[in-house]
Design a protein around this motif. Sequence first.
Motif, short mmCIF file in Angstrom:
data_model
loop_
_atom_site.label_atom_id
_atom_site.label_comp_id
_atom_site.label_asym_id
_atom_site.label_seq_id
_atom_site.Cartn_x
_atom_site.Cartn_y
_atom_site.Cartn_z
N ARG A 64 0.82 -1.21 0.00
CA ARG A 64 0.00 0.00 0.00
C ARG A 64 0.85 1.26 0.00
N ALA A 65 1.93 1.23 0.78
CA ALA A 65 2.83 2.38 0.81
C ALA A 65 3.49 2.58 -0.56
N ALA A 66 3.89 1.46 -1.21
CA ALA A 66 4.50 1.56 -2.53
C ALA A 66 3.51 2.12 -3.55
N LEU A 67 2.26 1.68 -3.47
CA LEU A 67 1.25 2.16 -4.40
C LEU A 67 1.08 3.67 -4.29
N ASP A 68 1.16 4.18 -3.09
CA ASP A 68 1.00 5.62 -2.87
C ASP A 68 2.13 6.43 -3.49
N THR A 69 3.28 5.78 -3.72
CA THR A 69 4.43 6.51 -4.27
C THR A 69 4.45 6.52 -5.80
N LEU A 70 3.63 5.68 -6.43
CA LEU A 70 3.70 5.55 -7.88
C LEU A 70 3.12 6.77 -8.58
N GLU A 71 3.87 7.32 -9.49
CA GLU A 71 3.38 8.43 -10.29
C GLU A 71 2.36 7.91 -11.30
N VAL A 72 1.28 8.64 -11.48
CA VAL A 72 0.22 8.25 -12.41
C VAL A 72 0.25 9.18 -13.60
N LYS A 73 0.48 8.61 -14.78
CA LYS A 73 0.43 9.41 -16.01
C LYS A 73 0.29 8.47 -17.20
N GLY A 74 0.20 9.04 -18.38
CA GLY A 74 -0.06 8.25 -19.57
C GLY A 74 1.13 7.40 -20.00
N ARG A 75 0.81 6.39 -20.78
CA ARG A 75 1.82 5.49 -21.33
C ARG A 75 2.61 6.21 -22.44
N ALA A 76 3.93 6.11 -22.39
CA ALA A 76 4.77 6.70 -23.44
C ALA A 76 4.73 5.82 -24.68
N PRO A 77 5.11 6.34 -25.84
CA PRO A 77 5.16 5.52 -27.05
C PRO A 77 6.14 4.36 -26.89
N ARG A 78 5.88 3.29 -27.63
CA ARG A 78 6.75 2.12 -27.58
C ARG A 78 7.94 2.26 -28.54
N THR A 79 8.05 3.39 -29.15
CA THR A 79 9.11 3.65 -30.15
C THR A 79 10.48 3.27 -29.61
N GLY A 80 11.22 2.49 -30.38
CA GLY A 80 12.59 2.14 -30.01
C GLY A 80 12.71 0.90 -29.16
N TYR A 81 11.59 0.31 -28.74
CA TYR A 81 11.69 -0.87 -27.88
C TYR A 81 12.13 -2.09 -28.66
N GLU A 82 13.13 -2.77 -28.14
CA GLU A 82 13.56 -4.09 -28.59
C GLU A 82 13.99 -4.86 -27.35
N ARG A 83 13.80 -6.15 -27.36
CA ARG A 83 14.21 -6.96 -26.20
C ARG A 83 15.68 -6.73 -25.88
N GLU A 84 16.50 -6.50 -26.91
CA GLU A 84 17.93 -6.31 -26.72
C GLU A 84 18.26 -5.05 -25.92
N GLU A 85 17.30 -4.12 -25.82
CA GLU A 85 17.54 -2.92 -25.01
C GLU A 85 17.73 -3.26 -23.54
N PHE A 86 17.29 -4.47 -23.13
CA PHE A 86 17.43 -4.91 -21.74
C PHE A 86 18.57 -5.92 -21.59
N GLY A 87 19.52 -5.86 -22.51
CA GLY A 87 20.72 -6.65 -22.37
C GLY A 87 20.59 -8.08 -22.86
N GLN A 88 21.65 -8.83 -22.63
CA GLN A 88 21.69 -10.24 -22.99
C GLN A 88 20.54 -10.99 -22.34
N ARG A 89 19.89 -11.85 -23.11
CA ARG A 89 18.79 -12.64 -22.57
C ARG A 89 19.33 -13.61 -21.53
N TRP A 90 18.82 -13.51 -20.33
CA TRP A 90 19.20 -14.39 -19.21
C TRP A 90 20.70 -14.36 -18.96
N ALA A 91 21.15 -13.19 -18.59
CA ALA A 91 22.55 -13.00 -18.25
C ALA A 91 22.84 -13.58 -16.86
N ASP A 92 24.11 -13.64 -16.52
CA ASP A 92 24.53 -14.09 -15.19
C ASP A 92 24.95 -12.86 -14.40
#
Length: 246
Positions: A64-92
């Motif tokens: 509940r405390a965490a929920l109160d801290t979350l900023e509420v606003k609209g979703r940004a465009p998905r432009t530029g998203y690729e899985r690779e933007e989050f690094g190697q798949r299943w890194a160590d």
Amino acid sequence: MPHLLTSPRSTQRRRPARRTSRRGRSWVLVLLVGVAAGLGAPVWLDARAAAQHPVTAADLAAGRAALDTLEVKGRAPRTGYEREEFGQRWADVDRNGCDTRNDVLRRDLDDVTLDPATRGCVVLTGTLTDPYTDTVIAFERGERSSEVQIDHVIALADAWQKGAQGWSDERRTAFANDPANLLAVDGSANQSKGAGDAATWLPPNRGYRCAYALRQTTVKAAYGLWVTQAEHDALAREIGRCVVAD
């Protein structure tokens, strides 16, 4: 970086998961309150389902405390998203010699057998009690591996549209491999979820929705991700249905 938290082939791969023996009295109280308010069966069903996965009072307060801290606003465009933007798949990322997928399988499966040729890293078989569908799945590495998948509780594409595109590469890689944001789950349920947030997808197993909402909320708060209004409302609704363990 924040951190929160040999099987033979069977012809009957799935069966309903055994219910926990802990019934508790909390959901009974909710039932009585619901009936008194004229709400009837839906409250009874939600409360009894939530009692399958009770949470502690501290978990609920933190959510509940965490929920109160979350900023509420609209979703940004998905432009530029690729899985690779989050690094190697299943890194160590924790440098324990094993990739993240096998770390999570060892954590979430029961009766695990390991490949000795990989120094006990690669999971060969195990049993998953899937929180999303409330079924039991016999995992076997190989052709059937995809029957158990590792879900990003906060989908990477969703995170990208709600703050992660502004992160460093290192932070995105850490997020994609953070065990707090990962669960071994039924593969078909994971595919159904896709990149959905709490406003568009919740686990079919209603009893797990409280725990799921709490995990989404605390992870988003830990990483400074925002939520849409519809998502905030869905998280608040499910957290409001949580049952606290005695």
